[in-house]
Enzyme design. Structure first.
Site, PDB file in Angstrom:
ATOM      1  N   ASP A  72      -5.976   7.955   4.985  1.00 49.81           N
ATOM      2  CA  ASP A  72      -7.225   8.516   4.484  1.00 49.81           C
ATOM      3  C   ASP A  72      -7.070   8.547   2.981  1.00 49.81           C
ATOM      4  OD1 ASP A  72      -9.821   9.509   5.334  1.00 49.81           O
ATOM      5  OD2 ASP A  72      -9.273  11.282   4.207  1.00 49.81           O
ATOM      6  N   GLY A 154     -14.008  -1.655  -2.372  1.00 46.85           N
ATOM      7  CA  GLY A 154     -14.433  -0.280  -2.629  1.00 46.85           C
ATOM      8  C   GLY A 154     -14.748  -0.042  -4.104  1.00 46.85           C
ATOM      9  N   ARG A 182      -1.955   3.587  -2.361  1.00 43.66           N
ATOM     10  CA  ARG A 182      -1.593   3.150  -1.012  1.00 43.66           C
ATOM     11  C   ARG A 182      -0.234   2.457  -1.024  1.00 43.66           C
ATOM     12  NH1 ARG A 182      -5.990   0.740   0.177  1.00 43.66           N
ATOM     13  NH2 ARG A 182      -6.884   2.699   0.850  1.00 43.66           N
TER      14      ARG A 182
END
Length: 199
Positions: A72, A154, A182
């Site tokens: 997330d 994104g 990430r």
């Protein structure tokens, strides 16, 4: 050694691709939610990245008795009270294209002097009969003045990374993985997986 299957509990093609690139060379079989068409939609009702990551991964583990991983992540913009935050994907509507979301961020930021922001990532790994384990990391950036670059996905075209002097969408895959929220969280995960294998 028998290959271990990990299910990436995501329908986001960009995220799945990044996990595949990082985990397949290490010998994992990486599956995603598309491989489990009967998996019901999971309600992400946590208030933190940490909670939502666990909710998504645990749902897959509980249903299929298999190791799952969920990320997330999102964008916190300081001048906008850390919004969009945990709502990054849903902000302005789930189906709104990111070029529209990015344009909106640039509009909201046009008179702001404080352009600091960060990408936050929480990765949860869940296994049958075990407590979830979560790895978190961030990358400090700034909101750019215009969208640039066509790599990434994104919000990447409007996220400027000062040490490289480029937006996230202008970075090569290797550059991005070396510094991204990430990439850093995945390295913590990889370290943990290696330790688990040797125990």
């Amino acid at each position: 050694m028998e290959k271990t299957t990990i299910v990436v509990a995501s329908g986001n093609a960009g995220k799945i691709r990044e996990f595949r690139e990082m985990l397949e060379p290490k010998g994992y079989i990486v599956k995603c939610l598309a491989d489990f068409p009967d998996m019901p939609e999971t309600e992400e009702n946590g208030t933190t990245f940490h909670d939502n990551a666990i909710i998504k991964a645990q749902a897959v583990t509980d249903r299929y008795g298999i190791m799952a991983i969920s990320d997330d992540s999102g964008l916190e913009i300081d001048a906008l009270d850390k919004k969009p935050g945990v709502y990054s994907a849903r902000w302005l509507g789930h189906d709104t294209p990111y070029d529209i979301k990015n344009q909106k961020v640039l509009e909201l930021m046009k008179d702001k002097t404080d352009r600091t922001c960060r990408y936050v990532c929480a990765i949860a790994i869940t296994r049958p009969g075990e407590k979830p384990v979560v790895f978190e990391d961030t990358v400090e950036c700034e909101i750019a003045h215009e969208a640039k670059g066509s790599n990434g996905f994104g919000y990447d075209p409007i996220i400027y990374y000062p040490p490289f002097g480029k937006t996230m969408a202008e970075l090569t895959k290797d550059e991005k993985n070396s510094i991204s929220h990430r990439g850093k969280a995945v390295r913590k995960l990889e370290q943990w997986l290696e330790n688990e294998e040797h125990n």
